[in-house]
Design a protein around this motif. Structure first.
Motif, mmCIF file in Angstrom:
data_model
loop_
_atom_site.group_PDB
_atom_site.id
_atom_site.type_symbol
_atom_site.label_atom_id
_atom_site.label_comp_id
_atom_site.label_asym_id
_atom_site.label_seq_id
_atom_site.Cartn_x
_atom_site.Cartn_y
_atom_site.Cartn_z
ATOM 1 N N LYS A 64 0.821 -1.205 0.000
ATOM 2 C CA LYS A 64 0.000 0.000 0.000
ATOM 3 C C LYS A 64 0.862 1.264 0.000
ATOM 4 N N THR A 65 1.851 1.301 0.898
ATOM 5 C CA THR A 65 2.717 2.477 0.970
ATOM 6 C C THR A 65 3.516 2.642 -0.314
ATOM 7 N N THR A 66 4.045 1.544 -0.841
ATOM 8 C CA THR A 66 4.796 1.619 -2.094
ATOM 9 C C THR A 66 3.925 2.137 -3.227
ATOM 10 N N LEU A 67 2.661 1.718 -3.261
ATOM 11 C CA LEU A 67 1.739 2.195 -4.294
ATOM 12 C C LEU A 67 1.523 3.691 -4.176
ATOM 13 N N MET A 68 1.261 4.174 -2.954
ATOM 14 C CA MET A 68 1.051 5.613 -2.766
ATOM 15 C C MET A 68 2.287 6.399 -3.194
ATOM 16 N N ARG A 69 3.460 5.920 -2.810
ATOM 17 C CA ARG A 69 4.694 6.625 -3.152
ATOM 18 C C ARG A 69 4.969 6.583 -4.654
ATOM 19 N N ALA A 70 4.609 5.480 -5.300
ATOM 20 C CA ALA A 70 4.802 5.388 -6.752
ATOM 21 C C ALA A 70 3.862 6.348 -7.489
ATOM 22 N N VAL A 71 2.636 6.492 -6.996
ATOM 23 C CA VAL A 71 1.686 7.417 -7.617
ATOM 24 C C VAL A 71 2.190 8.854 -7.499
ATOM 25 N N VAL A 72 2.736 9.191 -6.326
ATOM 26 C CA VAL A 72 3.243 10.545 -6.097
ATOM 27 C C VAL A 72 4.561 10.778 -6.837
ATOM 28 N N GLY A 73 5.286 9.695 -7.139
ATOM 29 C CA GLY A 73 6.563 9.816 -7.838
ATOM 30 C C GLY A 73 7.759 9.752 -6.918
ATOM 31 N N LEU A 74 7.549 9.289 -5.672
ATOM 32 C CA LEU A 74 8.645 9.186 -4.711
ATOM 33 C C LEU A 74 9.310 7.813 -4.720
ATOM 34 N N HIS A 75 8.662 6.828 -5.325
ATOM 35 C CA HIS A 75 9.265 5.506 -5.520
ATOM 36 C C HIS A 75 9.237 5.213 -7.019
ATOM 37 N N PRO A 76 10.365 4.843 -7.611
ATOM 38 C CA PRO A 76 10.402 4.651 -9.065
ATOM 39 C C PRO A 76 9.541 3.470 -9.521
ATOM 40 N N ALA A 77 8.632 3.742 -10.413
ATOM 41 C CA ALA A 77 7.836 2.666 -11.006
ATOM 42 C C ALA A 77 8.655 1.992 -12.100
ATOM 43 N N THR A 78 8.535 0.677 -12.205
ATOM 44 C CA THR A 78 9.264 -0.079 -13.228
ATOM 45 C C THR A 78 8.384 -0.379 -14.437
#
Length: 212
Positions: A64-78
């Motif tokens: 869940k946290t990784t998803l939120m961060r990926a949407v915001v652009g704080l975790h790189p989506a692959t």
């Protein structure tokens, strides 16, 4: 983590004449552990209607946290895409425009940990007011006090430092839609909330959009 089904009964039905404010398609993300890439998200799809809310529920460690961060652009989506108002966004927040960063603002799980201990509370609130240039220079100090008042914090908190002043409940107030979020007027507010907060504050649940 499987695709997220559409809610049976939207909390706020979107206008049929407006496209979704946020669309996530095929989103994937991973972590590197001991030199190996470990998948955290795979093929995530969901749509957030304009003016609507969507709650994501899952066990601890489900992403869940990784998803939120990926949407915001704080975790790189692959893989996959995040689309805001019909415009595909770059995967990294650093490559997004200021308008795009302003439009999607994360409500963090640990609000106190996101405040810079070397900056006063007033400085932390004033920074987005200054960066996004929504308030004239002469009115910025007054705007900081207005925002503190809107979330029920006294004006003298503006001159204090967070670790000496705030406990978690007070720090959480600074990240509610009534405080730092209002300095930027976001279109989407993904909220990464702990289980007890999801129950008590479900109306601020992740992610949420403002009518556009």
């Amino acid at each position: 983590m499987p695709s997220i089904p559409a809610p049976r009964v939207p909390l706020r039905p979107s206008s049929p004449d407006k496209p979704p404010v946020l669309t996530v398609t095929g989103l994937a993300a991973a972590f590197t552990h001991r030199g190996r890439k470990v998948s955290a998200l795979h093929g995530i799809d969901f749509t957030l209607p304009s003016g609507g809310s969507l709650g994501l529920v899952g066990a601890s460690g489900s992403g869940k946290t990784t998803l939120m961060r990926a949407v915001v652009g704080l975790h790189p989506a692959t893989g996959g895409t995040v689309t805001l108002d019909g415009t595909p966004l770059p995967a990294s927040a650093t490559r997004r425009t200021r308008e795009h960063r302003r439009a999607i603002q994360l409500i963090p799980q640990n609000p106190l940990g996101t405040l810079n201990p070397s900056r006063t509370v007033g400085s932390a609130i004033r920074r987005p007011v200054t960066l996004h240039n929504r308030t004239p220079r002469a009115e910025r100090d007054e705007r900081v006090l207005e925002l503190l008042d809107q979330v029920g914090l006294p004006a003298d908190f503006a001159s204090r430092y967070p670790l000496r002043t705030l406990r978690r409940p007070a720090a959480t107030r600074l990240h509610r839609p009534g405080s730092r979020g209002r300095t930027r007027h976001p279109r989407v507010r993904p909220g990464d909330l702990r289980p007890r907060h999801r129950h008590r504050r479900s109306r601020h649940g992740p992610p949420r959009s403002t009518p556009g």
